[in-house]
Design an enzyme around this catalytic site. Structure first.
Site, PDB file in Angstrom:
ATOM      1  N   THR A  32      11.618   0.472  -1.486  1.00 50.99           N
ATOM      2  CA  THR A  32      10.915   1.756  -1.329  1.00 50.99           C
ATOM      3  C   THR A  32      11.404   2.515  -0.102  1.00 50.99           C
ATOM      4  O   THR A  32      11.770   3.697  -0.185  1.00 50.99           O
ATOM      5  CB  THR A  32       9.395   1.498  -1.198  1.00 50.99           C
ATOM      6  OG1 THR A  32       8.982   0.689  -2.293  1.00 50.99           O
ATOM      7  CG2 THR A  32       8.611   2.787  -1.181  1.00 50.99           C
ATOM      8  N   VAL A  33      11.411   1.838   1.050  1.00 51.75           N
ATOM      9  CA  VAL A  33      11.797   2.521   2.288  1.00 51.75           C
ATOM     10  C   VAL A  33      13.318   2.655   2.370  1.00 51.75           C
ATOM     11  O   VAL A  33      13.842   3.721   2.723  1.00 51.75           O
ATOM     12  CB  VAL A  33      11.247   1.774   3.527  1.00 51.75           C
ATOM     13  CG1 VAL A  33      11.615   2.521   4.803  1.00 51.75           C
ATOM     14  CG2 VAL A  33       9.728   1.621   3.441  1.00 51.75           C
ATOM     15  N   LYS A 117       6.671  -5.164  10.303  1.00 50.21           N
ATOM     16  CA  LYS A 117       5.595  -5.424  11.277  1.00 50.21           C
ATOM     17  C   LYS A 117       5.323  -6.914  11.461  1.00 50.21           C
ATOM     18  O   LYS A 117       5.058  -7.369  12.571  1.00 50.21           O
ATOM     19  CB  LYS A 117       4.298  -4.718  10.871  1.00 50.21           C
ATOM     20  CG  LYS A 117       3.731  -5.213   9.571  1.00 50.21           C
ATOM     21  CD  LYS A 117       2.502  -4.488   9.110  1.00 50.21           C
ATOM     22  CE  LYS A 117       2.235  -4.843   7.672  1.00 50.21           C
ATOM     23  NZ  LYS A 117       3.041  -4.124   6.704  1.00 50.21           N
ATOM     24  N   VAL A 144       4.497   0.306  12.803  1.00 49.74           N
ATOM     25  CA  VAL A 144       3.059   0.591  12.892  1.00 49.74           C
ATOM     26  C   VAL A 144       2.838   2.035  12.489  1.00 49.74           C
ATOM     27  O   VAL A 144       3.555   2.926  12.948  1.00 49.74           O
ATOM     28  CB  VAL A 144       2.523   0.385  14.329  1.00 49.74           C
ATOM     29  CG1 VAL A 144       1.058   0.779  14.422  1.00 49.74           C
ATOM     30  CG2 VAL A 144       2.700  -1.057  14.766  1.00 49.74           C
ATOM     31  N   GLY A 146       3.498   3.686   9.888  1.00 49.80           N
ATOM     32  CA  GLY A 146       4.538   4.311   9.061  1.00 49.80           C
ATOM     33  C   GLY A 146       5.172   5.533   9.679  1.00 49.80           C
ATOM     34  O   GLY A 146       5.990   5.423  10.587  1.00 49.80           O
ATOM     35  N   GLY A 199      -2.048   2.189  -6.431  1.00 48.15           N
ATOM     36  CA  GLY A 199      -0.908   1.617  -5.712  1.00 48.15           C
ATOM     37  C   GLY A 199      -1.106   1.540  -4.210  1.00 48.15           C
ATOM     38  O   GLY A 199      -0.177   1.249  -3.463  1.00 48.15           O
ATOM     39  N   GLU A 202      -2.335  -4.098  -2.858  1.00 49.22           N
ATOM     40  CA  GLU A 202      -1.653  -5.131  -3.642  1.00 49.22           C
ATOM     41  C   GLU A 202      -2.659  -5.830  -4.554  1.00 49.22           C
ATOM     42  O   GLU A 202      -3.868  -5.756  -4.321  1.00 49.22           O
ATOM     43  CB  GLU A 202      -1.095  -6.204  -2.693  1.00 49.22           C
ATOM     44  CG  GLU A 202      -0.247  -5.689  -1.575  1.00 49.22           C
ATOM     45  CD  GLU A 202       1.199  -5.517  -1.994  1.00 49.22           C
ATOM     46  OE1 GLU A 202       1.642  -6.296  -2.853  1.00 49.22           O
ATOM     47  OE2 GLU A 202       1.855  -4.603  -1.488  1.00 49.22           O
ATOM     48  N   ASP A 213      -3.149  -7.655   8.273  1.00 47.72           N
ATOM     49  CA  ASP A 213      -2.153  -6.588   8.428  1.00 47.72           C
ATOM     50  C   ASP A 213      -2.441  -5.778   9.701  1.00 47.72           C
ATOM     51  O   ASP A 213      -1.541  -5.538  10.509  1.00 47.72           O
ATOM     52  CB  ASP A 213      -2.217  -5.681   7.188  1.00 47.72           C
ATOM     53  CG  ASP A 213      -1.357  -4.443   7.328  1.00 47.72           C
ATOM     54  OD1 ASP A 213      -0.148  -4.544   7.105  1.00 47.72           O
ATOM     55  OD2 ASP A 213      -1.901  -3.374   7.682  1.00 47.72           O
ATOM     56  N   LYS A 217      -0.311  -5.175  13.455  1.00 44.30           N
ATOM     57  CA  LYS A 217       0.036  -3.858  14.006  1.00 44.30           C
ATOM     58  C   LYS A 217      -0.564  -3.684  15.405  1.00 44.30           C
ATOM     59  O   LYS A 217       0.062  -3.107  16.289  1.00 44.30           O
ATOM     60  CB  LYS A 217      -0.467  -2.755  13.076  1.00 44.30           C
ATOM     61  CG  LYS A 217       0.280  -2.744  11.737  1.00 44.30           C
ATOM     62  CD  LYS A 217      -0.402  -1.817  10.761  1.00 44.30           C
ATOM     63  CE  LYS A 217       0.352  -1.738   9.440  1.00 44.30           C
ATOM     64  NZ  LYS A 217      -0.429  -1.042   8.412  1.00 44.30           N
TER      65      LYS A 217
HETATM   66  N1  NAP Z   1       6.482   0.778   1.904  1.00 48.60           N
HETATM   67  C1  NAP Z   1       5.865   1.300   2.967  1.00 48.60           C
HETATM   68  O1  NAP Z   1       5.120   2.278   2.866  1.00 48.60           O
HETATM   69  C2  NAP Z   1       6.084   0.700   4.342  1.00 48.60           C
HETATM   70  C3  NAP Z   1       5.445   1.281   5.454  1.00 48.60           C
HETATM   71  C4  NAP Z   1       5.683   0.746   6.724  1.00 48.60           C
HETATM   72  C5  NAP Z   1       6.515  -0.350   6.863  1.00 48.60           C
HETATM   73  N2  NAP Z   1       7.087  -0.909   5.747  1.00 48.60           N
HETATM   74  C6  NAP Z   1       7.961  -2.081   5.950  1.00 48.60           C
HETATM   75  O2  NAP Z   1       9.270  -1.756   5.520  1.00 48.60           O
HETATM   76  C7  NAP Z   1       9.907  -2.931   5.008  1.00 48.60           C
HETATM   77  C8  NAP Z   1      10.413  -2.654   3.601  1.00 48.60           C
HETATM   78  O3  NAP Z   1       9.305  -2.308   2.802  1.00 48.60           O
HETATM   79  P1  NAP Z   1       9.475  -1.751   1.317  1.00 48.60           P
HETATM   80  O4  NAP Z   1       8.170  -1.196   0.934  1.00 48.60           O
HETATM   81  O5  NAP Z   1      10.680  -0.892   1.232  1.00 48.60           O
HETATM   82  O6  NAP Z   1       9.731  -3.132   0.527  1.00 48.60           O
HETATM   83  P2  NAP Z   1      10.358  -3.312  -0.929  1.00 48.60           P
HETATM   84  O7  NAP Z   1      10.161  -2.085  -1.749  1.00 48.60           O
HETATM   85  O8  NAP Z   1       9.853  -4.609  -1.454  1.00 48.60           O
HETATM   86  O9  NAP Z   1      11.924  -3.431  -0.638  1.00 48.60           O
HETATM   87  C9  NAP Z   1      12.528  -4.585  -0.126  1.00 48.60           C
HETATM   88  C10 NAP Z   1      13.943  -4.625  -0.655  1.00 48.60           C
HETATM   89  O10 NAP Z   1      14.614  -5.709  -0.032  1.00 48.60           O
HETATM   90  C11 NAP Z   1      15.211  -6.520  -1.055  1.00 48.60           C
HETATM   91  N3  NAP Z   1      15.194  -7.893  -0.600  1.00 48.60           N
HETATM   92  C12 NAP Z   1      14.115  -8.689  -0.366  1.00 48.60           C
HETATM   93  N4  NAP Z   1      14.493  -9.889   0.079  1.00 48.60           N
HETATM   94  C13 NAP Z   1      15.844  -9.870   0.121  1.00 48.60           C
HETATM   95  C14 NAP Z   1      16.823 -10.834   0.488  1.00 48.60           C
HETATM   96  N5  NAP Z   1      16.480 -12.058   0.904  1.00 48.60           N
HETATM   97  N6  NAP Z   1      18.115 -10.475   0.405  1.00 48.60           N
HETATM   98  C15 NAP Z   1      18.490  -9.250  -0.011  1.00 48.60           C
HETATM   99  N7  NAP Z   1      17.610  -8.292  -0.376  1.00 48.60           N
HETATM  100  C16 NAP Z   1      16.286  -8.608  -0.306  1.00 48.60           C
HETATM  101  C17 NAP Z   1      14.348  -6.320  -2.274  1.00 48.60           C
HETATM  102  O11 NAP Z   1      15.070  -6.611  -3.440  1.00 48.60           O
HETATM  103  P3  NAP Z   1      14.328  -6.801  -4.862  1.00 48.60           P
HETATM  104  O12 NAP Z   1      14.381  -5.457  -5.515  1.00 48.60           O
HETATM  105  O13 NAP Z   1      15.127  -7.833  -5.568  1.00 48.60           O
HETATM  106  O14 NAP Z   1      12.922  -7.277  -4.592  1.00 48.60           O
HETATM  107  C18 NAP Z   1      14.002  -4.842  -2.166  1.00 48.60           C
HETATM  108  O15 NAP Z   1      15.013  -4.024  -2.731  1.00 48.60           O
HETATM  109  C19 NAP Z   1       8.869  -4.043   5.086  1.00 48.60           C
HETATM  110  O16 NAP Z   1       9.044  -4.772   6.288  1.00 48.60           O
HETATM  111  C20 NAP Z   1       7.551  -3.283   5.119  1.00 48.60           C
HETATM  112  O17 NAP Z   1       6.505  -4.003   5.761  1.00 48.60           O
HETATM  113  C21 NAP Z   1       6.907  -0.413   4.481  1.00 48.60           C
END
Ligand code: NAP
Length: 435
Positions: A32-33, A117, A144, A146, A199, A202, A213, A217
């Site tokens: 996503t990010v 985080k 923290v 976002g 969404g 979880e 969580d 933070k």
């Molecule tokens: N989403 C938010 O709003 C938000 C806000 C603040 C902070 N964050 C932080 O930002 C980070 C990313 O979040 P996200 O929401 O983008 O997560 P996400 O959508 O689950 O994306 C994670 C990506 O990393 C890949 N991945 C996971 N493990 C891996 C590994 N061992 N080797 C290679 N690729 C791997 C996943 O592949 P697959 O497609 O195969 O699963 C996925 O494409 C996290 O630390 C989260 O806490 C997110």
């Protein structure tokens, strides 16, 4: 917050000013990010940055035609760490293998930007030391709140102040659920289902609901703003699960509503810290935060109170914070050492002095109030008000006692004594009232 040695700073500056003006950026994690970060970097036209790698497991299914053709798509993390990238963006989340990736990158002199985080809350102080030892940099502004630039503000805009308090609404899922119960008086379970359907939560929302969580933070904010090393599990976390629509009715009678508040107050070498539902005035900044927004308030000795409000999550807002960290590094703005040296390890305590809201569900019978008053008096606790709404079944009657300010440690023995009373149908719900 981030330790920058002169030599490391010069290394980054050298890229901008001298021999090689391009800063190479590799992205690990295209979710996503990561996707939003890649889009911003691809569209920015910034001459200072070049996206060189996108790394993800099973990468073939991830490829996008809007990414410039010279970007290398790979699932081989080692090859990225051994490449000539200057900055690694870690966006896979979780502790392992993220910790090893970040550590190895820092050890090899690469700078790292992460939004992780859990990683920073658990390993941040140590990873900052690794960076300091190897002349590299670690930035985590998106970890923290976002897209709310509170961490950069703590690092730069407020670093001239001496902060003593940080409080925030740090978990959008809890805030969505609580503000839904407040506005529609739906039961807790219905508000949770709605949050999951939209969404915002979880399928297993325990980390959000039970405070895990938010306390991760809070630990990061305490490190950045109060220079205090805090292990997240040492911070008391109270769940929002027992809250009921009736609690919002009673809170409204007190001019209040209920929010999950994370707070940390530094008093000498003790850090008072707590995460959990609190009564807050409806017309206060916390009381007005709706849906899944985040709000952070800081209190400083010289600058007084500051507020930061905005989107706490979401691909694009979080990506903005990530790219801002990347630009900060690439532009070589970090010209001097910022201190891990001043980080202290305070004693963590939850013994705040506040007014209290105690909600009981009882089987009605004569003498209940007298019995509770007797226990409170025996513990030298003063009742401020007693609230009982009409119209409830006598077999399951909710009513509320509010207490004048006292310490948590003074209240606790009284609550234990109350927990064994034969007319109590549920454990007493006990919430701090923040004024
Ligand atoms: N989403 C938010 O709003 C938000 C806000 C603040 C902070 N964050 C932080 O930002 C980070 C990313 O979040 P996200 O929401 O983008 O997560 P996400 O959508 O689950 O994306 C994670 C990506 O990393 C890949 N991945 C996971 N493990 C891996 C590994 N061992 N080797 C290679 N690729 C791997 C996943 O592949 P697959 O497609 O195969 O699963 C996925 O494409 C996290 O630390 C989260 O806490 C997110």
């Amino acid at each position: 917050m981030t330790p920058f040695s002169e030599s490391a700073s010069d290394a980054v500056k050298g890229k901008v000013q001298g021999k090689d003006s391009i800063c190479r950026v590799a992205l690990i994690g295209f979710g996503t990010v990561g996707r939003s970060v890649a889009r911003i970097l691809s569209n920015s036209g910034n001459k200072l940055l070049r996206l060189t790698h996108i790394c993800n497991r099973n990468v073939a299914r991830k490829k996008q035609d809007w990414v410039p053709g010279d970007v290398i798509w790979t699932e081989d993390i080692d090859s990225v760490l051994q490449s000539d990238a200057d900055i690694i963006i870690e966006l896979i989340g979780g502790i392992s293998p993220a910790e090893q990736i970040v550590r190895r990158a820092l050890e090899s002199g690469k700078s790292v930007v992460t939004a992780n985080k859990q990683l920073i809350a658990r390993c941040g102080p140590e990873l900052l030391q690794v960076a300091s030892r190897h002349g590299s940099h670690l930035e985590f502004g998106a970890s923290v709140a976002g897209g709310v630039p509170v961490l950069p503000a703590l690092r730069t805009g407020l670093s001239g102040d001496k902060l003593h308090g940080i409080a925030g609404i740090l978990n959008g899922t809890c805030n969505y659920i609580l503000s839904r119960i407040e506005s529609a008086r739906v039961p807790f379970s219905e508000a949770l289902e709605e949050a999951q359907a939209k969404g915002y939560a979880e399928a297993d929302a325990s980390e959000d609901l039970d405070g895990g969580d938010a306390r991760a933070k809070l630990a990061i904010l305490a490190l950045a703003g109060l220079h205090a090393r805090v292990a997240p599990e040492t911070v008391r976390a109270r769940t929002i699960r027992p809250l009921d629509a009736v609690d919002f009715d009673y809170a409204a009678e007190l001019g209040c509503t209920i929010r999950q508040i994370s707070r940390a107050d530094l008093k000498g070498n003790t850090l008072l810290a707590d995460v959990g539902p609190c009564l807050v005035r409806s017309d206060s900044p916390f009381g007005r935060v709706q849906r899944n927004l985040n709000l952070v308030l800081t209190s400083g000795q010289y600058g007084g109170d500051m507020a930061f409000l905005g989107a706490g999550a979401g691909g694009d807002p979080t990506a903005v914070a990530v790219v801002s960290d990347v630009l900060f590094l690439a532009e070589g703005l970090a010209g001097h050492k910022r201190g891990t040296s001043s980080v202290t390890t305070p004693t963590i305590s939850a013994d705040f002095e506040t007014a209290w809201y105690l909600r009981f569900f009882v089987r009605d019978q004569p003498g209940i109030v007298a019995r509770l008053a007797q226990i409170l008096a025996a513990h030298r606790l003063n009742i401020d008000s007693l609230l009982q709404k009409p119209g409830f079944e006598k077999t399951s009657l909710p009513f509320v006692i509010t207490l004048e300010p006292c310490r948590d440690s003074q209240l606790h023995p009284a609550l234990e004594e109350m927990s064994g009373l034969e007319f109590a149908l549920r454990p007493c719900l006990c919430l701090p009232i923040l004024r």
